[in-house]
Design a protein around this motif. Sequence first.
Motif, mmCIF file in Angstrom:
data_model
loop_
_atom_site.group_PDB
_atom_site.id
_atom_site.type_symbol
_atom_site.label_atom_id
_atom_site.label_comp_id
_atom_site.label_asym_id
_atom_site.label_seq_id
_atom_site.Cartn_x
_atom_site.Cartn_y
_atom_site.Cartn_z
ATOM 1 N N THR A 147 74.521 3.910 43.354
ATOM 2 C CA THR A 147 75.679 3.124 43.788
ATOM 3 C C THR A 147 76.974 3.736 43.284
ATOM 4 O OG1 THR A 147 74.387 1.078 43.834
ATOM 5 C CG2 THR A 147 76.777 0.860 43.702
ATOM 6 N N VAL A 148 76.978 4.154 42.036
ATOM 7 C CA VAL A 148 78.192 4.702 41.428
ATOM 8 C C VAL A 148 78.437 6.145 41.859
ATOM 9 C CG1 VAL A 148 79.322 5.284 39.249
ATOM 10 C CG2 VAL A 148 77.981 3.175 39.441
ATOM 11 N N ALA A 149 77.369 6.933 41.913
ATOM 12 C CA ALA A 149 77.534 8.378 42.102
ATOM 13 C C ALA A 149 77.306 8.851 43.528
ATOM 14 C CB ALA A 149 76.573 9.122 41.162
ATOM 15 N N ALA A 150 77.079 7.953 44.467
ATOM 16 C CA ALA A 150 76.796 8.368 45.847
ATOM 17 C C ALA A 150 77.862 9.296 46.419
ATOM 18 C CB ALA A 150 76.612 7.132 46.735
ATOM 19 N N PRO A 151 79.169 9.005 46.275
ATOM 20 C CA PRO A 151 80.174 9.941 46.817
ATOM 21 C C PRO A 151 80.083 11.336 46.210
ATOM 22 C CG PRO A 151 81.183 7.831 46.267
ATOM 23 C CD PRO A 151 79.805 7.804 45.684
ATOM 24 N N ILE A 152 79.806 11.403 44.897
ATOM 25 C CA ILE A 152 79.701 12.708 44.231
ATOM 26 C C ILE A 152 78.470 13.450 44.729
ATOM 27 C CG2 ILE A 152 79.534 13.893 42.023
ATOM 28 C CD1 ILE A 152 82.176 12.453 42.516
ATOM 29 N N PHE A 153 77.360 12.747 44.897
ATOM 30 C CA PHE A 153 76.150 13.392 45.406
ATOM 31 C C PHE A 153 76.386 13.970 46.796
ATOM 32 C CE2 PHE A 153 73.186 10.509 42.678
ATOM 33 C CZ PHE A 153 73.572 11.217 41.555
ATOM 34 N N ILE A 154 77.118 13.236 47.613
ATOM 35 C CA ILE A 154 77.401 13.724 48.971
ATOM 36 C C ILE A 154 78.262 14.986 48.911
ATOM 37 C CG2 ILE A 154 78.556 13.150 51.149
ATOM 38 C CD1 ILE A 154 77.809 10.206 50.548
ATOM 39 N N THR A 155 79.247 14.995 48.037
ATOM 40 C CA THR A 155 80.088 16.184 47.926
ATOM 41 C C THR A 155 79.306 17.385 47.394
ATOM 42 O OG1 THR A 155 80.832 15.534 45.702
ATOM 43 C CG2 THR A 155 82.170 14.817 47.564
ATOM 44 N N GLN A 156 78.241 17.145 46.639
ATOM 45 C CA GLN A 156 77.397 18.250 46.197
ATOM 46 C C GLN A 156 76.714 18.912 47.392
ATOM 47 O OE1 GLN A 156 77.026 19.269 42.706
ATOM 48 N NE2 GLN A 156 78.879 18.039 42.821
ATOM 49 N N ILE A 187 80.459 19.393 61.479
ATOM 50 C CA ILE A 187 79.191 19.007 60.862
ATOM 51 C C ILE A 187 79.438 18.324 59.512
ATOM 52 C CG2 ILE A 187 77.056 19.883 59.828
ATOM 53 C CD1 ILE A 187 77.118 22.099 61.989
ATOM 54 N N VAL A 188 80.246 18.978 58.669
ATOM 55 C CA VAL A 188 80.486 18.449 57.320
ATOM 56 C C VAL A 188 81.194 17.099 57.379
ATOM 57 C CG1 VAL A 188 81.743 18.824 55.167
ATOM 58 C CG2 VAL A 188 80.490 20.707 56.215
ATOM 59 N N ILE A 189 82.254 17.020 58.182
ATOM 60 C CA ILE A 189 83.005 15.761 58.275
ATOM 61 C C ILE A 189 82.151 14.671 58.904
ATOM 62 C CG2 ILE A 189 84.990 14.639 59.365
ATOM 63 C CD1 ILE A 189 86.465 17.314 59.122
ATOM 64 N N GLY A 190 81.422 15.020 59.981
ATOM 65 C CA GLY A 190 80.595 14.027 60.659
ATOM 66 C C GLY A 190 79.503 13.461 59.769
ATOM 67 N N VAL A 191 78.757 14.355 59.111
ATOM 68 C CA VAL A 191 77.675 13.907 58.233
ATOM 69 C C VAL A 191 78.231 13.099 57.064
ATOM 70 C CG1 VAL A 191 75.868 14.683 56.653
ATOM 71 C CG2 VAL A 191 76.129 15.780 58.879
ATOM 72 N N SER A 192 79.327 13.561 56.481
ATOM 73 C CA SER A 192 79.914 12.848 55.343
ATOM 74 C C SER A 192 80.349 11.447 55.736
ATOM 75 C CB SER A 192 81.114 13.629 54.795
ATOM 76 O OG SER A 192 80.716 14.901 54.321
ATOM 77 N N MET A 193 81.004 11.318 56.886
ATOM 78 C CA MET A 193 81.470 10.003 57.317
ATOM 79 C C MET A 193 80.311 9.063 57.602
ATOM 80 S SD MET A 193 84.783 10.862 59.705
ATOM 81 C CE MET A 193 85.135 9.116 59.906
ATOM 82 N N ILE A 194 79.245 9.593 58.210
ATOM 83 C CA ILE A 194 78.071 8.760 58.498
ATOM 84 C C ILE A 194 77.438 8.263 57.199
ATOM 85 C CG2 ILE A 194 75.723 8.785 59.415
ATOM 86 C CD1 ILE A 194 76.745 10.705 61.590
ATOM 87 N N VAL A 195 77.264 9.182 56.253
ATOM 88 C CA VAL A 195 76.631 8.811 54.981
ATOM 89 C C VAL A 195 77.525 7.845 54.198
ATOM 90 C CG1 VAL A 195 75.750 9.664 52.784
ATOM 91 C CG2 VAL A 195 75.328 10.948 54.881
ATOM 92 N N LYS A 233 77.108 4.483 55.784
ATOM 93 C CA LYS A 233 75.794 3.875 55.532
ATOM 94 C C LYS A 233 75.660 3.398 54.094
ATOM 95 C CE LYS A 233 73.882 4.487 59.615
ATOM 96 N NZ LYS A 233 73.448 3.338 60.464
ATOM 97 N N THR A 234 76.202 4.191 53.158
ATOM 98 C CA THR A 234 76.053 3.842 51.741
ATOM 99 C C THR A 234 77.157 2.907 51.259
ATOM 100 O OG1 THR A 234 77.328 5.811 51.075
ATOM 101 C CG2 THR A 234 74.914 6.038 51.238
ATOM 102 N N GLY A 235 78.230 2.760 52.061
ATOM 103 C CA GLY A 235 79.350 1.949 51.607
ATOM 104 C C GLY A 235 80.030 2.537 50.396
#
Length: 434
Positions: free
Chosen positions: A345-354, A414-422, A425-427
């Motif tokens: 919940t806390v680190a989801a944005p950081i994981f996505i940027t990885q 691809i990067v922007i689309g996948v990031s926005m979808i995730v 979904k994860t909020g």
Amino acid sequence: MMTDPQKQDPRKAKLLSIIPGLGQFYNHQVLKGSIFLVLFLAFVAELALAGVRQIVNLITLGSTPMMDNSLFMMIEGTLQILVLVVAIILYAANIYDAGNIAKQANEGKKPSTSLVQMIKNIGDGGFPYLFSIPAYFLMLFIIVFPVLVTLFIAFSNYDFLHVPPAHLLDWVGFKNFTSLFFLSSYRQTFNAVFGWTIIWTVVATTLQLFLGIFTAIVANQDFIKFKRAFGVIFLLPWAVPAFISIMSFSNIFNDSAGAINVQVIPFFNKILPFLHLSLPAWKTDPFWTKIAIIMIQGWLGFPYIYVMVTGILQAIPEDLYEAATLDGASAIQKFNHITAPTIFTVAAPIFITQYTGNFNNFSMIYLFNSGGPGDVGGGAGGTDILISWIYKLTTGQSPQYSIAAAVTLLISVIVIGVSMIVFKKTGAFDLGDD
């Protein structure tokens, strides 16, 4: 019934603002109206002196080789489009401001008519805008401008056969994109490189996330001694600059003289002769090169995740674990219902940027083995990902700038689309209704 002569007509103010500044004059804001009018006249002058010519040049890209530089025309025309966008925004702001001030005057609010009053109003209500507007302008010309130039190049025939000013550029529409998907020479290369890019991104990033989370959880257990020493050891890969580590590993994994094949594997064969470990061709076999760079990225990337997850774990109240223990929860149940949900919940944005970071991890691919070994066509090596292929497309003996620009745009989508979808979904960036 008589009309109050003091009443301002918002509609009239907006109509007068068709010529910027007149609506403000109507509202008795001479200074503000003068500013809008001067900006409007300056834009008209710029448009007459250079703007129209630059837009026409952007459309034609020149007519005479050596005299007309198509690339410069494209850049200047792109810049002019941004100036036009800014002018349109200011024009709309001028109309809105005139109508809004007239409406406020009818409600009994006295409009600012002097410089002192304008500064006071900005300080009271417009302070955030005063600091954010310059940032938006910088973003427009530092981020949007290069993206637009890349977009235009992707729709041109800019390659080694068409290099300005000796040759003119032409608009070719979607030809570069269709070539990537349908022209055999590019299609096979794109499919191979894109497929490996996906595998590399998913496997390497998941490995570093797993190692980071695992080491943080283990090091955070109460029975672990010398936690500070472990923390220092786990941070060592992060302390050394990545490019130095990658080049060192490139030597360590050398097929004939590297420490792995010369010392490590023979050592294990000596103490465990039943293993009969062979000597992998780390730098000359694409399969083993891919295995090597995935392992190296896991080693380089996990310390950051370790530090972040350690901070998250230390913020989880011990009461939750104590209550779970009283309820008879096992260690796995505690992890599944307390630890893991909190971490993600806390680190989801950081994981996505990885993941997005490794999708464009040029340094790891190029410094280890220059995207080799092997050749999958189109100038791409056996371990090239999209970003390193773009580099080779633009720096090789026969540069293909337009194809590289098309691939760059595909990467961005691809990067922007996948990031926005995730994110959706994860909020991850759901800041609530406020």
